[in-house]
Design a protein around this motif. Structure first.
Motif, PDB file in Angstrom:
ATOM      1  N   GLY A  35       0.815  -1.209   0.000  1.00  0.00           N
ATOM      2  CA  GLY A  35       0.000   0.000   0.000  1.00  0.00           C
ATOM      3  C   GLY A  35       0.845   1.255   0.000  1.00  0.00           C
ATOM      4  O   GLY A  35       2.076   1.204  -0.108  1.00  0.00           O
ATOM      5  N   PRO A  36       0.220   2.428   0.136  1.00  0.00           N
ATOM      6  CA  PRO A  36       0.959   3.693   0.088  1.00  0.00           C
ATOM      7  C   PRO A  36       2.024   3.757   1.187  1.00  0.00           C
ATOM      8  O   PRO A  36       1.743   3.416   2.338  1.00  0.00           O
ATOM      9  N   PRO A  37       3.233   4.201   0.857  1.00  0.00           N
ATOM     10  CA  PRO A  37       4.282   4.273   1.877  1.00  0.00           C
ATOM     11  C   PRO A  37       4.106   5.429   2.847  1.00  0.00           C
ATOM     12  O   PRO A  37       4.731   5.460   3.900  1.00  0.00           O
ATOM     13  N   ARG A  38       3.268   6.391   2.475  1.00  0.00           N
ATOM     14  CA  ARG A  38       3.029   7.539   3.356  1.00  0.00           C
ATOM     15  C   ARG A  38       1.691   8.157   3.004  1.00  0.00           C
ATOM     16  O   ARG A  38       1.353   8.315   1.833  1.00  0.00           O
ATOM     17  N   LEU A  39       0.919   8.494   4.035  1.00  0.00           N
ATOM     18  CA  LEU A  39      -0.393   9.099   3.841  1.00  0.00           C
ATOM     19  C   LEU A  39      -0.403  10.504   4.430  1.00  0.00           C
ATOM     20  O   LEU A  39       0.385  10.811   5.337  1.00  0.00           O
ATOM     21  N   PRO A  40      -1.293  11.394   3.945  1.00  0.00           N
ATOM     22  CA  PRO A  40      -1.384  12.729   4.530  1.00  0.00           C
ATOM     23  C   PRO A  40      -1.793  12.652   5.994  1.00  0.00           C
ATOM     24  O   PRO A  40      -2.508  11.728   6.409  1.00  0.00           O
ATOM     25  N   PRO A  41      -1.351  13.593   6.824  1.00  0.00           N
ATOM     26  CA  PRO A  41      -1.805  13.621   8.224  1.00  0.00           C
ATOM     27  C   PRO A  41      -3.324  13.710   8.289  1.00  0.00           C
ATOM     28  O   PRO A  41      -3.952  14.396   7.468  1.00  0.00           O
ATOM     29  N   PRO A  42      -3.951  13.026   9.229  1.00  0.00           N
ATOM     30  CA  PRO A  42      -5.423  13.009   9.278  1.00  0.00           C
ATOM     31  C   PRO A  42      -6.047  14.362   9.590  1.00  0.00           C
ATOM     32  O   PRO A  42      -7.202  14.594   9.253  1.00  0.00           O
ATOM     33  N   ASP A  43      -5.292  15.254  10.235  1.00  0.00           N
ATOM     34  CA  ASP A  43      -5.856  16.549  10.620  1.00  0.00           C
ATOM     35  C   ASP A  43      -5.384  17.678   9.716  1.00  0.00           C
ATOM     36  O   ASP A  43      -5.497  18.847  10.073  1.00  0.00           O
ATOM     37  N   ALA A  44      -4.839  17.348   8.548  1.00  0.00           N
ATOM     38  CA  ALA A  44      -4.321  18.387   7.659  1.00  0.00           C
ATOM     39  C   ALA A  44      -4.703  18.063   6.229  1.00  0.00           C
ATOM     40  O   ALA A  44      -5.012  16.921   5.876  1.00  0.00           O
ATOM     41  N   ARG A  45      -4.670  19.077   5.406  1.00  0.00           N
ATOM     42  CA  ARG A  45      -5.057  18.913   4.010  1.00  0.00           C
ATOM     43  C   ARG A  45      -4.055  18.038   3.275  1.00  0.00           C
ATOM     44  O   ARG A  45      -2.838  18.121   3.504  1.00  0.00           O
ATOM     45  N   PRO A  46      -4.501  17.174   2.383  1.00  0.00           N
ATOM     46  CA  PRO A  46      -3.563  16.464   1.498  1.00  0.00           C
ATOM     47  C   PRO A  46      -2.989  17.432   0.471  1.00  0.00           C
ATOM     48  O   PRO A  46      -3.655  18.381   0.050  1.00  0.00           O
ATOM     49  N   ILE A  47      -1.758  17.210   0.086  1.00  0.00           N
ATOM     50  CA  ILE A  47      -1.088  18.062  -0.896  1.00  0.00           C
ATOM     51  C   ILE A  47      -0.849  17.243  -2.162  1.00  0.00           C
ATOM     52  O   ILE A  47      -0.210  16.191  -2.129  1.00  0.00           O
ATOM     53  N   ARG A  48      -1.370  17.739  -3.245  1.00  0.00           N
ATOM     54  CA  ARG A  48      -1.289  17.048  -4.536  1.00  0.00           C
ATOM     55  C   ARG A  48      -0.083  17.592  -5.316  1.00  0.00           C
ATOM     56  O   ARG A  48      -0.064  18.768  -5.704  1.00  0.00           O
ATOM     57  N   VAL A  49       0.926  16.728  -5.507  1.00  0.00           N
ATOM     58  CA  VAL A  49       2.169  17.128  -6.152  1.00  0.00           C
ATOM     59  C   VAL A  49       2.199  16.552  -7.567  1.00  0.00           C
ATOM     60  O   VAL A  49       2.088  15.334  -7.751  1.00  0.00           O
ATOM     61  N   VAL A  50       2.363  17.413  -8.563  1.00  0.00           N
ATOM     62  CA  VAL A  50       2.439  17.012  -9.965  1.00  0.00           C
ATOM     63  C   VAL A  50       3.903  17.057 -10.393  1.00  0.00           C
ATOM     64  O   VAL A  50       4.575  18.075 -10.240  1.00  0.00           O
ATOM     65  N   CYS A  51       4.406  15.941 -10.922  1.00  0.00           N
ATOM     66  CA  CYS A  51       5.831  15.796 -11.225  1.00  0.00           C
ATOM     67  C   CYS A  51       6.050  15.631 -12.724  1.00  0.00           C
ATOM     68  O   CYS A  51       5.451  14.751 -13.347  1.00  0.00           O
ATOM     69  N   ILE A  52       6.930  16.481 -13.290  1.00  0.00           N
ATOM     70  CA  ILE A  52       7.338  16.351 -14.677  1.00  0.00           C
ATOM     71  C   ILE A  52       8.844  16.560 -14.776  1.00  0.00           C
ATOM     72  O   ILE A  52       9.472  17.096 -13.850  1.00  0.00           O
ATOM     73  N   SER A  53       9.428  16.137 -15.874  1.00  0.00           N
ATOM     74  CA  SER A  53      10.854  16.323 -16.112  1.00  0.00           C
ATOM     75  C   SER A  53      11.141  16.071 -17.581  1.00  0.00           C
ATOM     76  O   SER A  53      10.295  15.519 -18.301  1.00  0.00           O
ATOM     77  N   SER A 158      17.240  25.427  -1.056  1.00  0.00           N
ATOM     78  CA  SER A 158      15.955  24.950  -0.519  1.00  0.00           C
ATOM     79  C   SER A 158      14.933  26.076  -0.531  1.00  0.00           C
ATOM     80  O   SER A 158      15.278  27.258  -0.558  1.00  0.00           O
ATOM     81  N   VAL A 159      13.678  25.675  -0.473  1.00  0.00           N
ATOM     82  CA  VAL A 159      12.584  26.610  -0.248  1.00  0.00           C
ATOM     83  C   VAL A 159      11.540  25.902   0.605  1.00  0.00           C
ATOM     84  O   VAL A 159      11.324  24.690   0.470  1.00  0.00           O
ATOM     85  N   THR A 160      10.923  26.617   1.518  1.00  0.00           N
ATOM     86  CA  THR A 160       9.829  26.086   2.328  1.00  0.00           C
ATOM     87  C   THR A 160       8.531  26.735   1.881  1.00  0.00           C
ATOM     88  O   THR A 160       8.413  27.965   1.893  1.00  0.00           O
ATOM     89  N   LEU A 161       7.580  25.922   1.467  1.00  0.00           N
ATOM     90  CA  LEU A 161       6.304  26.406   0.949  1.00  0.00           C
ATOM     91  C   LEU A 161       5.191  26.075   1.929  1.00  0.00           C
ATOM     92  O   LEU A 161       5.188  25.006   2.539  1.00  0.00           O
ATOM     93  N   THR A 162       4.239  26.988   2.059  1.00  0.00           N
ATOM     94  CA  THR A 162       3.090  26.797   2.942  1.00  0.00           C
ATOM     95  C   THR A 162       1.835  26.604   2.107  1.00  0.00           C
ATOM     96  O   THR A 162       1.589  27.350   1.154  1.00  0.00           O
ATOM     97  N   PHE A 163       1.062  25.615   2.496  1.00  0.00           N
ATOM     98  CA  PHE A 163      -0.178  25.288   1.810  1.00  0.00           C
ATOM     99  C   PHE A 163      -1.330  25.538   2.773  1.00  0.00           C
ATOM    100  O   PHE A 163      -1.446  24.862   3.804  1.00  0.00           O
ATOM    101  N   PRO A 164      -2.206  26.520   2.493  1.00  0.00           N
ATOM    102  CA  PRO A 164      -3.286  26.861   3.421  1.00  0.00           C
ATOM    103  C   PRO A 164      -4.313  25.737   3.503  1.00  0.00           C
ATOM    104  O   PRO A 164      -4.420  24.903   2.598  1.00  0.00           O
ATOM    105  N   PRO A 165      -5.097  25.705   4.583  1.00  0.00           N
ATOM    106  CA  PRO A 165      -6.155  24.686   4.682  1.00  0.00           C
ATOM    107  C   PRO A 165      -7.195  24.893   3.600  1.00  0.00           C
ATOM    108  O   PRO A 165      -7.390  25.999   3.093  1.00  0.00           O
TER     109      PRO A 165
END
Length: 365
Positions: A35-53, A158-165
Motif C-alpha cells: 500500500g501507500p508508503p506515506r499518507l497525509p496527516p489526518p488533521d491536515a489537508r492532502p497536498i497534490r504534487v504534480v511531477c514532470i521532467s 531549498s525553499v519552504t512552501l506553505t499550503f493553506p487549509p
C-alpha cells in the motif's frame, strides 16, 4: 557498447544475473501490496504534487491540476537562455499555486562551463569544472536573465512552501474544521554522474566515481528534487544501473517523503520505498551486479554461472522476500503505519523518440 540510457532486452538481464531478473517482479509486487508508503496527516489537508521532467523544449498539453508542480530538469535542448525562457514561460502559464524547477544537463546556461557563446560572460572563463559543477550560480554573482515569475528555481538550495487549509462550507463537521495548513521543505540540485563521456555542452556533470552528494541535502527536506536518479531505483536497475550510489546514500540519510528526478527517459515510473531491510538487500543485489553491465552476451554467461554460487546474493534474495512479506502482513493484517516515501522518475520524454509520451505523475502527500 550499448547506450546505457536505453533499456536492454530481457535476455540481457537474465544472462547477466538470473537471480536479480527473477527477483525483480516479486520485489516490486510486494512493494505494491504493502500500500501507500506515506499518507497525509489526518488533521491536515492532502497536498497534490504534480511531477514532470525532461520536456526538452516541448509542452505537455494537459498537465494535471495540483497544489505543487515540480519540474526536475532538462527544460530545453541546446542550453540557451532563449530556449530556457520559452520553457519557463510555458510553466508560468500553468495554474498550480506553487511551482519548483531545477535544471538538468541540457540546461547549460546554469553551469558557467557549459554556456553557449551568446550567453557567456567572459569574466568566468577561468572557473574550474569541479567548482562550477557543485556551486550555485549566485556564488559567482552572475546575472540572471531568466524571468521566473512565480516559479521557485533551486540550484543546491531549498525553499519552504506553505499550503493553506482547504476552504470549508459553513456546515462542515468538527473533523473537517480541524484541517490545518501545512509546510513542505524542498531541496533541489542538478548534478549528474558522467557515466558516458559527456561533452562540454552538458551541464553539472561530475566523474562517476566522485562523491558529489554526501551531507549536501538538509536533514529537514520533505521533497528532494535531483536530475539524476539514485542507484537501484528507476535507473534501469538491476545490472544496467545509471543512478548515483552517493545520491542513494544521501537519500537514506534524509529519507524524504518524495524524491523526484528524471534524466533516464527509459526508466520512467514511480515506486514506493520503505527504508527497511528488504530495500537494503535489494540495493545490495543491484550494486553487486552493476559491474556486469559492460559485458557482452557471451561474457555474461560468467555472470549467469556466478549467480549459482553467490551465497550472499541468495541470502539477500531471501531477505527481500521475507521482509517484503512481513511488510505486507504489517500493513494489511496488523494495520501498521508505514513511514516510507515515493521515488518518481518523471521524465516526460518517451525514451529518445523526440516526443513527450510519458504522462506527468501525481503523488498525494
Amino acid at each position: 557498447m550499448s547506450d546505457p540510457f536505453i533499456r536492454r532486452h530481457y535476455p540481457d538481464y537474465f544472462l547477466s544475473s538470473p537471480l536479480a531478473a527473477f527477483l525483480y517482479p516479486f520485489h516490486h509486487l510486494l512493494l505494491r501490496l504493502r500500500g501507500p508508503p506515506r499518507l497525509p496527516p489526518p488533521d491536515a489537508r492532502p497536498i497534490r504534487v504534480v511531477c514532470i521532467s525532461d520536456t526538452h523544449t516541448l509542452e505537455w498539453n494537459d498537465v494535471p491540476d495540483g497544489d505543487l508542480l515540480i519540474h526536475a530538469g532538462d527544460l530545453c535542448d541546446d542550453g540557451s537562455a532563449r530556449e530556457i525562457q520559452a520553457a519557463v514561460d510555458w510553466l508560468r502559464k500553468l495554474p498550480h499555486p506553487h511551482k519548483v524547477v531545477i535544471c538538468g544537463n541540457h540546461d547549460g546556461y546554469f553551469d558557467i562551463r557549459s554556456r553557449r557563446s551568446e550567453d557567456r560572460d567572459r569574466s568566468f572563463a577561468g572557473v574550474s569544472s569541479s567548482t562550477a559543477s557543485l556551486r550555485s550560480i549566485d556564488d559567482f554573482d552572475s546575472p540572471h536573465c531568466i524571468d521566473w515569475g512565480d516559479i521557485h528555481y533551486l540550484q543546491h538550495s531549498s525553499v519552504t512552501l506553505t499550503f493553506p487549509p482547504l476552504p470549508q462550507p459553513p456546515s462542515a463537521s468538527s473533523a473537517l474544521l480541524a484541517s490545518r495548513p501545512r509546510s513542505l521543505t524542498i531541496y533541489g540540485a542538478p548534478q549528474i554522474p558522467a557515466i558516458v563521456p559527456f561533452g562540454p555542452e552538458h551541464a553539472f556533470t561530475y566523474p562517476a566515481h566522485h562523491d558529489a552528494w554526501s551531507s549536501t541535502v538538509p536533514a529537514n527536506t520533505d521533497i528532494l528534487i535531483t536530475h539524476t536518479p539514485p542507484q537501484s531505483h528507476l535507473d534501469l536497475s538491476p545490472v544496467y544501473s545509471t543512478g548515483c550510489p552517493f545520491l542513494l546514500t544521501e537519500a537514506w540519510r534524509v529519507r524524504p517523503a518524495l524524491h523526484v528526478f528524471g534524466h533516464v527517459h527509459a526508466a520512467y515510473g514511480g515506486e514506493p520505498v520503505y527504508w527497511d531491510e528488504a530495500q537494503k538487500a535489494w540495493e545490495r543485489i543491484c550494486a553487486s551486479r552493476r559491474l556486469r553491465a559492460g559485458h557482452t552476451r557471451f561474457s555474461s554467461l560468467v555472470g549467469f554461472l556466478r549467480d549459482l554460487v553467490d551465497i550472499p546474493g541468495w541470502v539477500d534474495s531471501a531477505r527481500v522476500l521475507l521482509y517484503g512479506m512481513l511488510g505486507v502482513v504489517w500493513a494489511k493484517v496488523w494495520g501498521g503505519e508505514s513511514r516510507g516515501g515515493w521515488m518518481v522518475n518523471a521524465a516526460c520524454m518517451y525514451q529518445d523518440s523526440g516526443r513527450l509520451g510519458n504522462k506527468p505523475q501525481v503523488v498525494v502527500l
